[in-house]
Design a protein around this motif. Structure first.
Motif, PDB file in Angstrom:
ATOM      1  N   PRO A  73      65.942  41.505  31.197  1.00 33.90           N
ATOM      2  CA  PRO A  73      64.757  41.569  32.066  1.00 33.90           C
ATOM      3  C   PRO A  73      63.848  42.728  31.673  1.00 33.90           C
ATOM      4  O   PRO A  73      64.318  43.769  31.217  1.00 33.90           O
ATOM      5  N   LYS A  74      62.538  42.530  31.833  1.00 38.48           N
ATOM      6  CA  LYS A  74      61.555  43.566  31.499  1.00 38.48           C
ATOM      7  C   LYS A  74      61.904  44.869  32.241  1.00 38.48           C
ATOM      8  O   LYS A  74      62.222  44.828  33.433  1.00 38.48           O
ATOM      9  N   GLY A  75      61.870  45.983  31.519  1.00 38.14           N
ATOM     10  CA  GLY A  75      62.139  47.282  32.137  1.00 38.14           C
ATOM     11  C   GLY A  75      63.612  47.630  32.218  1.00 38.14           C
ATOM     12  O   GLY A  75      63.975  48.727  32.652  1.00 38.14           O
ATOM     13  N   ALA A  76      64.472  46.725  31.795  1.00 41.12           N
ATOM     14  CA  ALA A  76      65.911  47.019  31.822  1.00 41.12           C
ATOM     15  C   ALA A  76      66.201  48.223  30.923  1.00 41.12           C
ATOM     16  O   ALA A  76      65.452  48.513  29.979  1.00 41.12           O
ATOM     17  N   GLU A  77      67.284  48.916  31.236  1.00 31.49           N
ATOM     18  CA  GLU A  77      67.592  50.152  30.501  1.00 31.49           C
ATOM     19  C   GLU A  77      68.621  49.909  29.402  1.00 31.49           C
ATOM     20  O   GLU A  77      69.580  49.143  29.587  1.00 31.49           O
TER      21      GLU A  77
END
Ligand code: T4K
Length: 369
Positions: A73-77
């Motif tokens: 997912p977008k922004g996942a670390e």
């Protein structure tokens, strides 16, 4: 005296390469999964003893494409190391993921597995360690952590072609491993790279993503780019693969001579010899810590003699100007990486480096005229 660079590419003899590419002039098939590409991919699977290999036009795009294929997912670390080439961190950021920097170990400069767990949050999706200089990360401990927290592991194995740990190629650790076949690497296809992975289902996804997302003439499934390896690159790979063992053996002789001359000298720390690891001698990094000359002084002394060493990897990627306003860029949180990065210097290392040149380099470093 000739200039000496940190590395020099290894190439096959000119005629051998010409022979290899001759048929391209008949077939007129120059790229897009041609015969050389298919053969080279097959040869790599055998050499690396790994089930799935996808070729790319360079290592960086290989890394970006595998990150994209994982569909985080977008922004996942992603927990990673700042002690690496720009590519590792940029690949994460360019995929709209967030790097979370973990410190490294002072002995082998790879990610410190004991510090990973504290960095895991509910946004963490993967760990992206680097087998820096060909030093193998703590693959078992990292895998155990990943299983426990349901995280993917993607290795930046750019430096570790030909390296094995307990007899297993670094292609086979984690969910995926990326190799670089850049001209400056132990094994090159001029520019080039590959991803090796355990889940066969990724094969079609990677094939599509690296070809504009096109799945078939009337179906485009991803907003992919173009990251295909061409036939001239694959032909170079086919030729160079014939000599890879010889290449590494010649590097071992260079490594051995450096170690004879630079071991047991106060303030000079050499790259570790790792247990259960067959190395590829990709680099010859030296840490100058408390030596009579600083890293920068040694760099300049050698440069004055036309010997061009490199400060791989200085600055850390979490010190880059382009990240200065980012929440994740804080070298204060990775003090060991910072300490090493300020003191490390990669000496010239390549198969055809003459031992007399190694001796001259060491004489300059040791200030013995
Ligand atoms: N991950 C890691 C951990 C990496 O180290 C790299 C690449 C990547 C990912 C990305 O993989 P690729 O997309 O590159 O496949 C060089 C290489 O360009 C780069 O591939 C490599 N890491 C990095 C560690 O080193 P520079 O900026 O130092 O390259 P450059 O042009 O200054 O070359 C270094 C020396 O090599 C020169 O002083 C002379 C010699 N050289 C270079 C070239 C290109 C030659 O003798 N012949 C040549 O053709 O990055």
């Amino acid at each position: 005296m000739n200039d000496i660079f940190v590395t020099r590419p290894s190439v096959p003899c000119f005629e051998e390469y010409c022979d290899e590419i001759k048929e391209l002039w008949d077939s007129m098939w120059l790229t897009n999964n041609g015969a050389k590409h298919r053969l080279f991919e097959k040869q790599l699977k055998e050499y690396l003893n790994t089930p799935n290999v996808t070729l790319f036009t360079n290592g960086h795009l290989a890394l970006e494409n595998i990150l994209e294929a994982m569909n985080f997912p977008k922004g996942a670390e992603i927990i990673t190391t700042p002690f690496t080439f720009a590519s590792t961190t940029h690949a994460i950021v360019r995929c709209r993921l967030t790097p979370v920097f973990c410190d490294i170990k002072p002995d082998d400069y790879t990610i410190d597995e004991s510090k990973i767990e504290a960095l895991i949050t509910d946004k963490t999706c993967a760990i992206l360690p680097v087998h820096v200089y060909g030093n193998v990360c703590s693959v078992e401990a990292i895998q155990e952590l990943a299983y426990r927290h349901s995280l993917k592991v993607i290795y930046d194995a750019a430096h570790s072609f030909g390296v094995t740990y307990k007899g297993v190629s670094t292609a086979n650790f984690g969910d995926a491993a990326m190799f670089s076949f850049h001209a400056t690497k132990v094994f090159n296809t001029i520019e080039g790279g590959a991803v090796c992975y355990s889940d066969e289902a990724l094969s079609q996804t990677l094939k599509d993503i690296k070809n504009f997302g096109i799945h078939g003439p009337e179906h485009t499934l991803y907003s992919g780019g173009n990251a295909k390896m061409n036939e001239l690159q694959a032909a170079m790979g086919i030729c160079n693969l014939r000599y890879i063992d010889e290449e590494i053996a010649k590097r071992e002789a260079v490594d051995y001579r450096y170690r004879e001359l630079l071991s047991d000298i106060g303030g000079i720390k050499l790259n570790p010899v790792q247990r259960d690891v067959k190395p590829n001698c990709a680099y010859f990094p030296v840490v100058f810590d408390g030596y009579k000359f600083t890293r920068d002084e040694v760099h300049d002394m050698l440069k004055a003699e036309n010997i061009f060493t490199r400060k791989y990897f200085y600055p850390l990627t979490n010190e880059f100007e382009c990240y200065k306003d980012s929440s994740f860029a804080d070298a204060g949180k990775t003090p060991i990486a910072k300490h090493i990065s300020d003191r490390i210097l990669c000496l010239p290392m390549y198969a055809d480096l003459a031992l007399e040149d190694v001796e001259r380099i060491c004489r300059i470093i040791l200030n013995r005229g």
